[in-house]
Design a protein around this motif. Structure first.
Motif, PDB file in Angstrom:
ATOM      1  N   VAL A   4      19.651  14.347  83.709  1.00  0.00           N
ATOM      2  CA  VAL A   4      20.517  13.701  84.700  1.00  0.00           C
ATOM      3  C   VAL A   4      19.662  12.920  85.702  1.00  0.00           C
ATOM      4  CG1 VAL A   4      22.133  14.133  86.599  1.00  0.00           C
ATOM      5  CG2 VAL A   4      22.366  15.391  84.451  1.00  0.00           C
ATOM      6  N   GLU A   7      18.019   9.785  83.976  1.00  0.00           N
ATOM      7  CA  GLU A   7      19.000   8.720  83.786  1.00  0.00           C
ATOM      8  C   GLU A   7      19.369   8.079  85.123  1.00  0.00           C
ATOM      9  OE1 GLU A   7      21.404   6.042  81.884  1.00  0.00           O
ATOM     10  OE2 GLU A   7      19.945   7.412  80.984  1.00  0.00           O
ATOM     11  N   ALA A   8      19.523   8.882  86.163  1.00  0.00           N
ATOM     12  CA  ALA A   8      19.871   8.351  87.486  1.00  0.00           C
ATOM     13  C   ALA A   8      18.760   7.463  88.032  1.00  0.00           C
ATOM     14  CB  ALA A   8      20.156   9.494  88.447  1.00  0.00           C
ATOM     15  N   ARG A  11      19.048   4.105  86.282  1.00  0.00           N
ATOM     16  CA  ARG A  11      20.202   3.317  86.709  1.00  0.00           C
ATOM     17  C   ARG A  11      20.060   2.826  88.148  1.00  0.00           C
ATOM     18  NH1 ARG A  11      25.527   5.794  84.429  1.00  0.00           N
ATOM     19  NH2 ARG A  11      26.308   3.814  85.208  1.00  0.00           N
ATOM     20  N   ALA A  56      26.679  16.449  90.190  1.00  0.00           N
ATOM     21  CA  ALA A  56      26.267  15.509  89.143  1.00  0.00           C
ATOM     22  C   ALA A  56      27.443  14.625  88.732  1.00  0.00           C
ATOM     23  CB  ALA A  56      25.701  16.266  87.945  1.00  0.00           C
ATOM     24  N   ASP A  57      28.637  15.204  88.658  1.00  0.00           N
ATOM     25  CA  ASP A  57      29.821  14.455  88.255  1.00  0.00           C
ATOM     26  C   ASP A  57      30.163  13.361  89.269  1.00  0.00           C
ATOM     27  OD1 ASP A  57      32.143  13.969  86.581  1.00  0.00           O
ATOM     28  OD2 ASP A  57      33.318  14.899  88.184  1.00  0.00           O
ATOM     29  N   GLN A  60      27.542  10.575  89.179  1.00  0.00           N
ATOM     30  CA  GLN A  60      27.730   9.703  88.021  1.00  0.00           C
ATOM     31  C   GLN A  60      28.897   8.748  88.245  1.00  0.00           C
ATOM     32  OE1 GLN A  60      27.073  11.379  84.308  1.00  0.00           O
ATOM     33  NE2 GLN A  60      27.793   9.618  83.186  1.00  0.00           N
ATOM     34  N   GLN A  61      29.989   9.240  88.816  1.00  0.00           N
ATOM     35  CA  GLN A  61      31.141   8.378  89.097  1.00  0.00           C
ATOM     36  C   GLN A  61      30.760   7.252  90.060  1.00  0.00           C
ATOM     37  OE1 GLN A  61      34.860  10.379  90.143  1.00  0.00           O
ATOM     38  NE2 GLN A  61      34.084  12.212  89.114  1.00  0.00           N
ATOM     39  N   LEU A  63      27.664   5.980  90.458  1.00  0.00           N
ATOM     40  CA  LEU A  63      26.785   5.062  89.731  1.00  0.00           C
ATOM     41  C   LEU A  63      27.554   4.148  88.792  1.00  0.00           C
ATOM     42  CD1 LEU A  63      23.555   6.983  88.650  1.00  0.00           C
ATOM     43  CD2 LEU A  63      23.786   5.164  90.326  1.00  0.00           C
ATOM     44  N   GLU A  64      28.597   4.677  88.168  1.00  0.00           N
ATOM     45  CA  GLU A  64      29.374   3.895  87.209  1.00  0.00           C
ATOM     46  C   GLU A  64      30.390   2.986  87.883  1.00  0.00           C
ATOM     47  OE1 GLU A  64      30.955   6.809  84.511  1.00  0.00           O
ATOM     48  OE2 GLU A  64      29.011   7.076  83.530  1.00  0.00           O
TER      49      GLU A  64
END
Length: 95
Positions: A4, A7-8, A11, A56-57, A60-61, A63-64
């Motif tokens: 995680v 990947e973060a 990004r 983490a969820d 991710q939201q 970042l997306e």
């Protein structure tokens, strides 16, 4: 280091290609932390002017682009400790 976090870092590096004017830390609960500063983005847990903490969820939201950072903060999904001006600056980069 967690996948995680790896990947973060990738990004966030793409979004902040010129670095960040200040020193911020994202703490991703249960995964680790990411530092953002003038040198760029890296995994780390150093002192920062502002610390943003989320699951983490939620991270991710954000970042997306599925969750606005300001909305996450106002709804209690993202906590901010430190320089609120820097947090707002970072939020506008991530939106």
């Amino acid at each position: 280091m967690s996948e995680v976090i790896n990947e973060a870092v990738k990004r966030l590096s793409a979004k902040l290609s010129g670095g960040f004017d200040g020193c911020a830390k994202f703490v991703i609960e249960g995964e680790g932390a990411i530092m953002l500063d003038s040198a760029g983005v890296r995994a780390g847990d150093d002192e920062a002017d502002v610390t943003l903490t989320a699951s983490a969820d939620v991270f991710q939201q954000i970042l997306e682009g599925d969750l606005n950072p300001t909305t996450a903060f106002m709804s209690g999904k993202l906590s901010v400790d430190g320089n609120m001006g820097l947090a707002m600056q970072l939020g506008s980069v991530l939106s």
